[in-house]
Enzyme design. Structure first.
Site, PDB file in Angstrom:
ATOM      1  NE  ARG A  54      -3.409   1.673   3.281  1.00 50.03           N
ATOM      2  CZ  ARG A  54      -4.590   1.980   2.129  1.00 50.03           C
ATOM      3  NH1 ARG A  54      -5.313   2.594   2.541  1.00 50.03           N
ATOM      4  NH2 ARG A  54      -4.132   1.275   1.149  1.00 50.03           N
ATOM      5  CB  ALA A  56      -0.069   7.061  -3.380  1.00 51.62           C
ATOM      6  CG  ASP A 245       1.601   2.944  -3.751  1.00 51.50           C
ATOM      7  OD1 ASP A 245       1.157   1.899  -4.132  1.00 51.50           O
ATOM      8  OD2 ASP A 245       1.425   3.455  -2.581  1.00 51.50           O
TER       9      ASP A 245
END
Ligand code: MRU
Length: 368
Positions: A54, A56, A245
């Site tokens: 996980r 970005a 993100d």
């Protein structure tokens, strides 16, 4: 010991088998350090959707390597690659690095018609990951100037940084975004301390950021998500640095749920609120974060259950009454006006269209 730095990577090709990509299964940290194999692009889709990986930039890197796995499976069949790209694109909606990495991989092969697909994808996935490491270091060097300035102003007294979620080495390929300046400051001998937001419901702060900082010997203190405002009111935070993100071209910032509330508290208390990001996280096509950025909603189970160690056993327990209605928005958008500045690999700028265009004129020109 595994720690961010020279020899650390979050994704790599298996040393003895180039048909296997390896990752750290981040769902098991901090209790177990487990390396997982990705043997097909579908493993990559699952690794992203289930949050084995996980953050970005790492999501982008995993998508790139998953397309390489798809090419290995495809026997030159471009339809298979197209299908893999579609499934990967749908695996998580908010982090724009995912779309960026897929587009870059597909462009690389389209520009080399007839070239060996697997070799092109391998080179491009390697390049994406190698560049990400350099980008993080660039962010680190620019962010370090902010921390040095605070240390000078405080005559060398401790610099307190607050961060939310994990924008550390584990969220990238190495070094992290928000944490890169922190690691460099620590290495440079600045007395630095990090307030780590727990970051419910997935606890990326308590399970990942705190673990990373501990591995590197960076002083830190874990706090519950609601503590930041109190600390800021009492002068216990010198600067907030988070990751993102997706950042729009005018500087609106999507990041882990709760980031917006930290920015509000920082604004109310005159605490500088910076966001650290690679240029690959800028969505040049979007100029209104609230309107344009898709906010992922995740499984209610993340809210109703909690996972951890009970004696020798790792287990999950339910914390609410059966049937409790739940919503689980994973991200929120902090408007540019609440962001003091953006720390990128090209420098630090105001969170605005002009600020980003000043650092990345080429991208801004194409987007307008
Ligand atoms: O849901 P996650 O764990 O993928 O969310 C991660 C974050 O919100 C990070 O802060 C963000 O991706 C920046 S990573 C350098």
């Amino acid at each position: 010991m595994q720690k961010p730095g020279k020899n650390f990577r979050t994704i790599w090709l298996a040393p003895d088998n180039p048909a296997i990509v390896q990752i750290i299964d981040q769902r098991r940290l901090p209790h177990e350090f487990i390396v997982a194999d990705l043997k097909s692009y579908r493993d990559g889709v699952r690794a992203i959707a289930d949050m084995q990986v996980r953050g970005a930039p790492l999501i982008g890197g995993t998508a790139a390597w998953s397309l390489y796995l798809a090419a290995l499976e495809s026997d030159g069949n471009r339809e298979h690659i197209g299908k893999a790209a579609e499934e990967l694109a749908a695996s998580r909606p908010t982090a724009v690095n995912l779309q960026w990495a897929l587009a870059r991989m597909l462009t690389a092969v389209s520009e080399q018609e007839g070239a060996e697909l697997v070799a092109v994808f391998r080179r491009e996935a390697e390049a994406i990951c190698d560049e990400d490491v350099e980008i993080s270091l660039g962010i680190g060097r620019h962010g370090l100037t902010l921390l040095e300035a605070i240390a000078r102003r405080k005559n060398g007294a401790r610099v307190n940084v607050l961060t939310h979620c994990n924008a550390g080495a584990l969220a990238t390929i190495n070094w992290g975004t928000a944490t890169a300046p922190i690691y460099l400051a620590h290495e440079a001998g600045i007395d630095i301390h990090v307030w780590v937001d727990e970051t419910r419901p997935r606890n990326q702060g308590s399970q990942l950021t705190a673990w990373e900082l501990q591995q590197s010997g960076v002083p830190h203190t874990l706090i519950v998500d609601n503590a930041g405002g109190h600390l800021m009111q009492h002068g216990m935070v010198d600067i907030c640095i988070t990751g993102t993100d997706r950042t729009t071209r005018n500087g609106d910032v999507a990041n882990k749920i709760g980031t917006y509330l930290k920015a509000l508290a920082a604004h109310d208390n005159d605490v500088p609120f910076y966001v650290a990001l690679p240029s690959t996280t800028i969505d040049w096509e979007s100029s209104d974060g609230l309107q344009d950025i898709p906010i992922e909603q995740r499984d209610p189970r993340e809210v109703t259950h909690i996972w951890g160690r009970n004696g020798e056993r790792l287990q999950e327990i339910v914390t609410v009454a059966a049937g409790t209605p739940v919503s689980n928005y994973a991200f929120d958008v902090t408007p540019a006006r609440l962001v003091t500045g953006l720390i990128t690999e090209a420098g630090i700028c105001e969170a605005s269209a002009a600020g980003l265009a000043g650092l990345f004129p080429e991208h801004a020109r194409i987007a307008s």
